[in-house]
Design an enzyme around this catalytic site. Structure first.
Site, PDB file in Angstrom:
ATOM      1  N   GLU A 172       0.795  -1.230   0.000  1.00  0.00           N
ATOM      2  CA  GLU A 172       0.000   0.000   0.000  1.00  0.00           C
ATOM      3  C   GLU A 172       0.829   1.282   0.000  1.00  0.00           C
ATOM      4  O   GLU A 172       0.849   2.029   0.983  1.00  0.00           O
ATOM      5  CB  GLU A 172      -0.953   0.016   1.199  1.00  0.00           C
ATOM      6  CG  GLU A 172      -1.954  -1.116   1.169  1.00  0.00           C
ATOM      7  CD  GLU A 172      -3.113  -0.910   2.150  1.00  0.00           C
ATOM      8  OE1 GLU A 172      -3.101   0.085   2.898  1.00  0.00           O
ATOM      9  OE2 GLU A 172      -4.027  -1.733   2.162  1.00  0.00           O
ATOM     10  N   GLU A 361      -5.127  -8.608   1.141  1.00  0.00           N
ATOM     11  CA  GLU A 361      -5.673  -8.234   2.456  1.00  0.00           C
ATOM     12  C   GLU A 361      -7.147  -7.898   2.327  1.00  0.00           C
ATOM     13  O   GLU A 361      -7.562  -7.242   1.363  1.00  0.00           O
ATOM     14  CB  GLU A 361      -4.988  -6.974   3.026  1.00  0.00           C
ATOM     15  CG  GLU A 361      -3.665  -7.213   3.676  1.00  0.00           C
ATOM     16  CD  GLU A 361      -3.096  -5.939   4.312  1.00  0.00           C
ATOM     17  OE1 GLU A 361      -3.882  -5.046   4.734  1.00  0.00           O
ATOM     18  OE2 GLU A 361      -1.864  -5.833   4.373  1.00  0.00           O
TER      19      GLU A 361
HETATM   20  C1  BGC Z   1      -2.529  -2.430   6.123  1.00  0.00           C
HETATM   21  C2  BGC Z   1      -2.424  -3.250   7.384  1.00  0.00           C
HETATM   22  C3  BGC Z   1      -3.456  -2.751   8.391  1.00  0.00           C
HETATM   23  C4  BGC Z   1      -4.833  -2.940   7.802  1.00  0.00           C
HETATM   24  C5  BGC Z   1      -5.976  -2.539   8.724  1.00  0.00           C
HETATM   25  C6  BGC Z   1      -3.942  -2.204   5.670  1.00  0.00           C
HETATM   26  O1  BGC Z   1      -4.037  -0.984   5.061  1.00  0.00           O
HETATM   27  O2  BGC Z   1      -1.755  -2.998   5.104  1.00  0.00           O
HETATM   28  O3  BGC Z   1      -1.129  -3.160   7.868  1.00  0.00           O
HETATM   29  O4  BGC Z   1      -3.345  -3.351   9.637  1.00  0.00           O
HETATM   30  O5  BGC Z   1      -4.916  -2.139   6.656  1.00  0.00           O
HETATM   31  O6  BGC Z   1      -5.929  -1.192   9.029  1.00  0.00           O
END
Ligand code: BGC
Length: 455
Positions: A172, A361
């Site tokens: 990101e 993610e």
């Molecule tokens: C990030 C993580 C973070 C998650 C939740 C993502 O943008 O890569 O490191 O914990 O969001 O906020």
């Protein structure tokens, strides 16, 4: 659209990569032992006063010492992929220069342990934890950044490339440049365009250069980079709101993917883009910003609604929060909207040069209820069911989406939210380090069992 995944059949296919993602700064702890140098998050958490409850990532869930058990849990929940990041300052305590052998040894053991258990390692090279030594020299705003990054990536590729074939260059870039170098909410806490513009350009260059380095050193590498995405919805049909949404869309969804695909930076009418071009002479770099990624890691949590706001400099837009609009949202205040996730997958897949997508993610923070040792998190189960149904719909329509990694294995250090925002499938008692699989973890295990059945 279906709202629940059909969990009774193998509908994602046997080759689909089911995984969990974690990050070094959020999980490892052990911040000052075995030769590790400080990262910007260690320093920011001490000095900035910007982290909830003054939390510090010094110990967090102590993955550094407990990784064996945590990998066993990952395996027990039925996941095939383990995505983790490498702490730059554990490998190169000064950011560049001397290699820390103990740091290298740690990652070798971690990778070996994954392989022993049949977990496929996916390694993220940069998940936001720049060595503090480099931040003192300008960090992501410095002209030397590419040189430093080159060295770090080369060391990782040469050390681990025989065992690790799956690489994610950056996590990101929009988030760490905007929050860390424009808004000052994340480490290193810098603000303003004079920091933001060079940080954007260096991150976009690093993403491509990193890809090239891995390609040249690691045989048969499968290389991607992970970008955040959020559908941007105008608050009204008023042209000013539509234009405001378009500006935010450029920043949140186009700024890093388009140069990597050879399209250069977006050059729509937008003062910030004009400044980016001028500041970095960005038009000169279209070729170097490009890299032929094998896959794009997509990370999606929520869509945002945006309206015109003349008070905000340059961007002239602000968010109308989910809470204000009274729509379903997580405990972070993030809108829950699986249809929007589906649309973003389709949108990114429609770029000509995007070959494959992996959701690297997706997940949610809800206030878990603990009753008699059972961690009840029905809302998280419901969230996953909806988002996985949306993913399945995109896949069944022929989109090349080959994997889904849940964020995250266990509760950890959630950046400026400290330890109160828990995204894990496994609950962590940060005082005792006791792990308890949440109901969502059990749900995932049953879901994955159903996916692995052969018919
Ligand atoms: C990030 C993580 C973070 C998650 C939740 C993502 O943008 O890569 O490191 O914990 O969001 O906020």
């Amino acid at each position: 659209m279906t709202t629940t995944a059909k969990i009774s059949s193998n509908n994602f296919g046997n080759d689909f990569l089911w995984g969990v993602s974690i990050a070094a700064a959020q999980n490892e702890g052990a911040y000052n032992i075995d030769g590790r140098g400080l990262s910007i998050w260690d320093v920011f958490s001490k000095r900035s006063g910007k982290i909830k409850a003054a939390a510090k990532p010094f110990e967090t869930c102590d993955f550094y010492h407990r990784y064996k058990d945590d990998l066993l849990l990952t395996k027990a929940l039925g996941f095939k992929v383990f995505r983790f990041s490498i702490s730059w300052s554990r490998i190169l305590p000064g950011g560049t220069g001397k290699i820390n052998k103990e740091g290298i040894a740690f990652y070798h053991t971690l990778i070996d342990e994954c392989l022993k258990l049949g977990l496929i390692p996916f390694v993220t090279l940069y998940h936001w934890d720049l060595p503090h030594a480099l931040e003192k020299e300008g960090g992501w705003t410095s002209h030397f950044l590419l040189k430093w990054f080159n060295r770090f990536v080369t060391v990782c590729a040469e050390e681990f490339g025989d065992k690790v074939k799956n690489w994610i260059i950056l996590n990101e870039p929009m988030a760490f440049t905007a929050l860390g170098y424009m808004l000052g909410k994340h480490a290193p806490g810098k603000t303003g365009l004079n920091n933001f513009l060079p940080a954007i350009h260096n991150a976009a260059m690093a993403q491509a250069e990193g890809g090239r380095i891995i390609r040249s050193i690691v045989k048969k590498a499968y290389i991607g980079t992970s970008v955040s995405c959020s559908e941007v919805v105008p608050f009204s049909s008023n042209q000013k709101d539509i234009d405001a949404a378009n500006r935010i869309d450029i920043l949140l969804n186009r700024l890093f993917i388009e140069p990597s695909l050879g399209l250069g930076y977006p050059d729509d009418q937008f003062a910030l883009m004009e400044k980016l071009h001028l500041h970095n002479k960005a038009w000169k770099y279209t070729e170097r910003l490009k890299f032929d990624f094998d896959f794009i890691g997509l990370q999606n949590y929520f869509p945002i609604t945006v309206k015109y706001n003349p008070v905000i400099p340059i961007i002239q837009a602000s968010e109308v929060k989910a809470v204000t609009r009274n729509v379903p949202h997580t405990a972070m205040g993030w809108e829950i909207n699986a249809e929007s996730f589906y649309r973003m997958i389709k949108r990114f897949a429609s770029y000509d040069n995007v070959k494959e997508i992996i959701i690297t993610e997706n997940g949610a923070f809800f206030k878990d209820k603990i009753v008699d040792g059972v961690v009840n998190d029905e809302q998280r189960i419901d969230y996953f069911q909806k988002y996985l149904a949306a993913l399945l719909k995109a896949k069944q329509e022929g989109i090349a989406v080959n994997g889904y990694f849940a964020w995250t294995l266990m509760d950890n250090f959630e950046w400026s939210e400290g330890f109160h925002a828990r995204f894990g499938l496994i609950h962590v008692d940060f005082k005792t380090q006791l792990r308890t699989v949440k109901q969502s973890g059990h749900w995932f295990r049953d879901f994955l069992l159903s996916q692995n059945e052969k018919f």
